[in-house]
Design a protein around this motif. Structure first.
Motif, PDB file in Angstrom:
ATOM      1  N   GLU A  25       0.826  -1.204   0.000  1.00  0.00           N
ATOM      2  CA  GLU A  25       0.000   0.000   0.000  1.00  0.00           C
ATOM      3  C   GLU A  25       0.864   1.259   0.000  1.00  0.00           C
ATOM      4  O   GLU A  25       0.598   2.205  -0.744  1.00  0.00           O
ATOM      5  CB  GLU A  25      -0.922   0.035   1.226  1.00  0.00           C
ATOM      6  N   LEU A  30      -0.899   4.507  -1.771  1.00  0.00           N
ATOM      7  CA  LEU A  30      -2.174   4.568  -1.064  1.00  0.00           C
ATOM      8  C   LEU A  30      -2.080   5.243   0.304  1.00  0.00           C
ATOM      9  O   LEU A  30      -3.105   5.545   0.900  1.00  0.00           O
ATOM     10  CB  LEU A  30      -2.772   3.168  -0.903  1.00  0.00           C
ATOM     11  N   TYR A  37      -8.072   6.749  -2.342  1.00  0.00           N
ATOM     12  CA  TYR A  37      -8.488   5.392  -2.708  1.00  0.00           C
ATOM     13  C   TYR A  37      -8.210   4.367  -1.603  1.00  0.00           C
ATOM     14  O   TYR A  37      -8.675   3.239  -1.685  1.00  0.00           O
ATOM     15  CB  TYR A  37      -7.783   4.948  -3.996  1.00  0.00           C
ATOM     16  N   TYR A  40     -11.026   2.331   0.145  1.00  0.00           N
ATOM     17  CA  TYR A  40     -11.651   1.257  -0.626  1.00  0.00           C
ATOM     18  C   TYR A  40     -10.690   0.098  -0.891  1.00  0.00           C
ATOM     19  O   TYR A  40     -11.039  -1.062  -0.720  1.00  0.00           O
ATOM     20  CB  TYR A  40     -12.173   1.811  -1.959  1.00  0.00           C
ATOM     21  N   LEU A  41      -9.487   0.425  -1.323  1.00  0.00           N
ATOM     22  CA  LEU A  41      -8.558  -0.622  -1.761  1.00  0.00           C
ATOM     23  C   LEU A  41      -7.943  -1.407  -0.609  1.00  0.00           C
ATOM     24  O   LEU A  41      -7.554  -2.570  -0.797  1.00  0.00           O
ATOM     25  CB  LEU A  41      -7.474  -0.014  -2.654  1.00  0.00           C
ATOM     26  N   LEU A  44      -9.254  -4.896   0.094  1.00  0.00           N
ATOM     27  CA  LEU A  44      -8.857  -6.053  -0.706  1.00  0.00           C
ATOM     28  C   LEU A  44      -7.982  -7.025   0.094  1.00  0.00           C
ATOM     29  O   LEU A  44      -7.802  -8.176  -0.309  1.00  0.00           O
ATOM     30  CB  LEU A  44      -8.128  -5.611  -1.977  1.00  0.00           C
TER      31      LEU A  44
END
Length: 163
Positions: A25, A30, A37, A40-41, A44
């Motif tokens: 990340e 990120l 983002y 949201y990411l 995962l």
């Protein structure tokens, strides 16, 4: 200790994979450039987390129960594994917060105020801080681990308990 050695092993593996995810990340931006983002990411991570839980429970079934594990035995193993992960989570959060990406909290505080999620940086800082993330990590890893185990064991169990 031998009874929970598989859970301890997989709890450590889970924590290492979690730290590698945080590095991914960070490297992908990120935690700074693409912080919008992150919300949201980062979710995962559920994919490798579930895979690790499945592998851990299969390991327990094969190497502790000789391939014959019922739902209750699997649930106990999953709860123990979830506890191990939860106990390690404040340490992994500390490593993430102070070693991997020490600028994450100041960056996310500033951006959350800019986007209007918080009225000011003081309010944002009351949420985005190591202590809060460590508490959330502990509780969420325990809760999600138990829920994941409950679902995974439907598919992994090989027998029903004897009456």
């Amino acid at each position: 200790m031998k009874n929970i050695s598989i859970e301890v092993k997989w709890g450590v593996i889970f924590s290492i994979v979690g730290l590698l995810w945080m590095i991914l990340e960070k490297v992908s931006g990120l935690h700074d450039q693409y912080i919008d983002y992150h919300l949201y990411l980062t979710n995962l991570f559920a994919i490798p987390a579930i895979v690790i839980m499945v592998l851990a429970l299969k390991d327990k079934k094969k190497n502790f129960y000789d391939g014959d594990m019922n739902y209750g035995e699997g649930m106990l193993s999953g709860v123990v594994l979830s506890l191990v992960i939860s106990i390690l989570s404040p340490l992994t959060q500390w490593i993430t917060s102070y070693v991997i990406t020490p600028d994450f909290f100041p960056t996310v505080i500033k951006r959350s105020v800019e986007l209007g999620f918080y009225a000011n940086e003081t309010d944002a800082a009351s949420y985005f801080n190591y202590g809060n993330y460590a508490r959330q990590g502990f509780l969420m890893s325990l809760m999600m681990g138990v829920i994941t185990t409950a679902i995974v064991m439907i598919f992994i169990k090989t027998r029903t308990p004897k009456n």
